[in-house]
Enzyme design. Structure first.
Site, short mmCIF file in Angstrom:
data_model
loop_
_atom_site.label_atom_id
_atom_site.label_comp_id
_atom_site.label_asym_id
_atom_site.label_seq_id
_atom_site.Cartn_x
_atom_site.Cartn_y
_atom_site.Cartn_z
N GLU A 84 -2.44 -2.15 2.87
CA GLU A 84 -2.23 -0.74 3.24
C GLU A 84 -3.01 -0.40 4.51
O GLU A 84 -2.51 0.28 5.40
CB GLU A 84 -2.66 0.17 2.07
CG GLU A 84 -1.78 -0.02 0.85
CD GLU A 84 -2.12 0.95 -0.27
OE1 GLU A 84 -3.15 0.73 -0.94
OE2 GLU A 84 -1.39 1.93 -0.45
N GLU A 123 -1.19 -4.78 -7.21
CA GLU A 123 -1.21 -3.55 -8.01
C GLU A 123 -0.23 -3.66 -9.17
O GLU A 123 -0.51 -3.21 -10.28
CB GLU A 123 -0.80 -2.34 -7.15
CG GLU A 123 -1.85 -1.90 -6.14
CD GLU A 123 -1.70 -2.59 -4.79
OE1 GLU A 123 -1.10 -3.69 -4.75
OE2 GLU A 123 -2.19 -2.05 -3.80
C1 1HE Z 1 -13.54 -7.97 -5.83
C2 1HE Z 1 -12.22 -7.74 -5.35
C3 1HE Z 1 -11.70 -6.43 -5.51
C4 1HE Z 1 -12.73 -9.81 -4.96
N1 1HE Z 1 -12.47 -5.50 -6.10
N2 1HE Z 1 -14.25 -7.01 -6.41
N3 1HE Z 1 -6.99 -6.29 -5.20
C5 1HE Z 1 -6.75 -7.36 -5.94
O1 1HE Z 1 -6.27 -7.31 -7.04
C6 1HE Z 1 -7.20 -8.67 -5.35
C7 1HE Z 1 -8.37 -9.21 -6.14
N4 1HE Z 1 -9.03 -10.33 -5.48
C8 1HE Z 1 -8.49 -11.58 -5.47
O2 1HE Z 1 -7.39 -11.84 -5.89
C9 1HE Z 1 -9.36 -12.65 -4.91
O3 1HE Z 1 -10.71 -12.20 -4.95
C10 1HE Z 1 -9.04 -13.04 -3.43
C11 1HE Z 1 -7.70 -13.80 -3.40
C12 1HE Z 1 -8.98 -11.84 -2.52
C13 1HE Z 1 -10.16 -13.98 -2.89
O4 1HE Z 1 -10.36 -15.06 -3.78
P1 1HE Z 1 -11.71 -15.91 -3.71
O5 1HE Z 1 -11.61 -17.04 -4.68
O6 1HE Z 1 -12.03 -16.24 -2.30
O7 1HE Z 1 -12.90 -14.89 -4.18
P2 1HE Z 1 -13.29 -14.41 -5.66
O8 1HE Z 1 -14.19 -15.45 -6.29
O9 1HE Z 1 -12.13 -13.99 -6.44
O10 1HE Z 1 -14.13 -13.09 -5.37
C14 1HE Z 1 -15.46 -13.11 -4.84
C15 1HE Z 1 -16.17 -11.88 -5.37
O11 1HE Z 1 -15.51 -10.71 -4.85
C16 1HE Z 1 -16.10 -11.76 -6.88
O12 1HE Z 1 -17.26 -11.07 -7.31
P3 1HE Z 1 -18.54 -11.88 -7.90
O13 1HE Z 1 -19.53 -10.81 -8.23
O14 1HE Z 1 -18.00 -12.64 -9.09
O15 1HE Z 1 -18.99 -12.81 -6.79
C17 1HE Z 1 -14.90 -10.85 -7.10
O16 1HE Z 1 -14.95 -10.15 -8.32
C18 1HE Z 1 -15.06 -9.89 -5.93
N5 1HE Z 1 -13.80 -9.26 -5.58
N6 1HE Z 1 -11.76 -8.89 -4.82
C19 1HE Z 1 -13.71 -5.80 -6.53
N7 1HE Z 1 -10.49 -6.12 -5.05
C20 1HE Z 1 -5.75 2.71 -2.55
S1 1HE Z 1 -5.08 1.92 -3.85
C21 1HE Z 1 -5.14 0.23 -3.50
C22 1HE Z 1 -4.92 -0.53 -4.76
C23 1HE Z 1 -5.34 -1.96 -4.64
O17 1HE Z 1 -5.78 -2.43 -3.60
S2 1HE Z 1 -5.18 -2.89 -6.04
C24 1HE Z 1 -5.38 -4.53 -5.52
C25 1HE Z 1 -6.82 -4.94 -5.63
#
Ligand code: 1HE
Length: 260
Positions: free
Chosen positions: A114, A134
């Site tokens: 976005e 989402e």
């Molecule tokens: C996060 C987030 C997040 C990572 N919010 N903490 N977005 C998503 O659903 C995408 C979610 N994220 C992923 O699918 C993956 O993290 C990635 C593909 C982006 C990257 O993967 P990777 O293996 O490099 O990293 P990771 O191990 O998944 O994440 C590293 C850390 O970042 C980990 O936290 P930690 O404390 O365990 O180290 C994750 O929890 C954290 N992290 N992404 C919070 N999104 C205005 S409305 C918009 C609506 C949306 O955007 S919904 C889609 C949200």
């Protein structure tokens, strides 16, 4: 200048390019409220020297979208206000003072897509991938994606991305219109800066017409769009900068258009 999770610096001989970097790599540049508000403030108070901006993300991913940890406790009315806050911030990106180029790599997902969609040009390197998770998280886009993303790729493709969790790779993303440029891994930022310097050299009124007027013409019925176009054309060509540029061409002092 550094706010929490965001870094801003000036680039170019006349400080004509503003570089905005998301610096929350440990959370894959997930967008929490503080980051969204910092983005809004930056675009509201852009230094006067800046004529074009580049947004990129630190680490292996451009942006993981909404910080999901902030979603847990929100009720419906807070959800509406939260979405409207994103709208206001990204409105400042799209309809702010300067053209904005997103330099993409790695994940460009959810709210990250976005944000990228609110920019005027997207340059992706070949590590980029796009998704709208989402759909599988039981939520909906809330940062203007429902309006901006169909304008880039069409409603059918966005529906598919959200219903099925489909992930587009960098090549397919460029093919369907998510990015205008596809470059080798690690070079999106350099390419974005090169384009920004070029854009910064345009007549300011032309850049304004392209960022503020063209998208509005695209939303108008054709009859009104033609009229708005005529008004904008007349205003742009009456600016001293336009007169000088046309004179330079006629006197052989300006570049010709070259075949690539
Ligand atoms: C996060 C987030 C997040 C990572 N919010 N903490 N977005 C998503 O659903 C995408 C979610 N994220 C992923 O699918 C993956 O993290 C990635 C593909 C982006 C990257 O993967 P990777 O293996 O490099 O990293 P990771 O191990 O998944 O994440 C590293 C850390 O970042 C980990 O936290 P930690 O404390 O365990 O180290 C994750 O929890 C954290 N992290 N992404 C919070 N999104 C205005 S409305 C918009 C609506 C949306 O955007 S919904 C889609 C949200």
């Amino acid at each position: 200048m550094s706010k929490k999770h965001i870094h801003f610096e000036l680039y170019g001989e006349q400080h004509e390019v503003g570089i905005i970097r998301l610096t929350r790599a440990a959370k894959r540049n997930a967008l929490n409220d503080g980051l969204i508000l910092a983005l809004r403030d930056l675009f509201e108070k852009m230094p006067a020297s800046v004529r074009a901006a580049v947004i990129d993300g630190e680490g292996e991913h451009f942006c993981a979208g909404l910080d999901l940890s902030e979603l847990q406790e929100r009720d419906a009315s807070q959800g509406v206000f939260h979405s409207r806050m994103w709208h206001a911030a990204l409105e400042h990106v799209q309809y702010g003072p300067v053209p904005v180029i997103a330099a993409l790599h790695g994940a460009v997902v959810g709210g990250g897509l976005e944000l990228a969609s609110a920019c005027h040009i997207r340059v992706a390197d070949d590590t980029t991938f796009y998704a709208l998770p989402e759909g599988s998280r039981g939520i909906f886009v809330g940062g203007g994606g429902a309006v901006r993303i169909p304008r880039l790729i069409g409603t059918a493709r966005m529906t598919d991305m959200m219903l099925t969790g489909r992930v587009y790779n960098a090549q397919d993303g460029e093919r369907i219109g998510l990015a205008q440029y596809l470059v080798p891994a690690g070079t999106a930022f350099d390419k974005a800066c090169e384009l920004a310097l070029r854009i910064a050299g345009n007549a300011p009124m032309t850049n304004y017409a392209l960022t503020h007027v063209l998208p509005r013409i695209a939303d108008q019925p054709a009859d009104q769009g033609f009229m708005t176009e005529a008004m904008m054309a007349a205003i742009a060509q009456s600016a001293p900068a336009a007169k000088e540029r046309v004179r330079a061409f006629l006197e052989g002092r300006a570049d010709k258009v070259k075949k690539t």
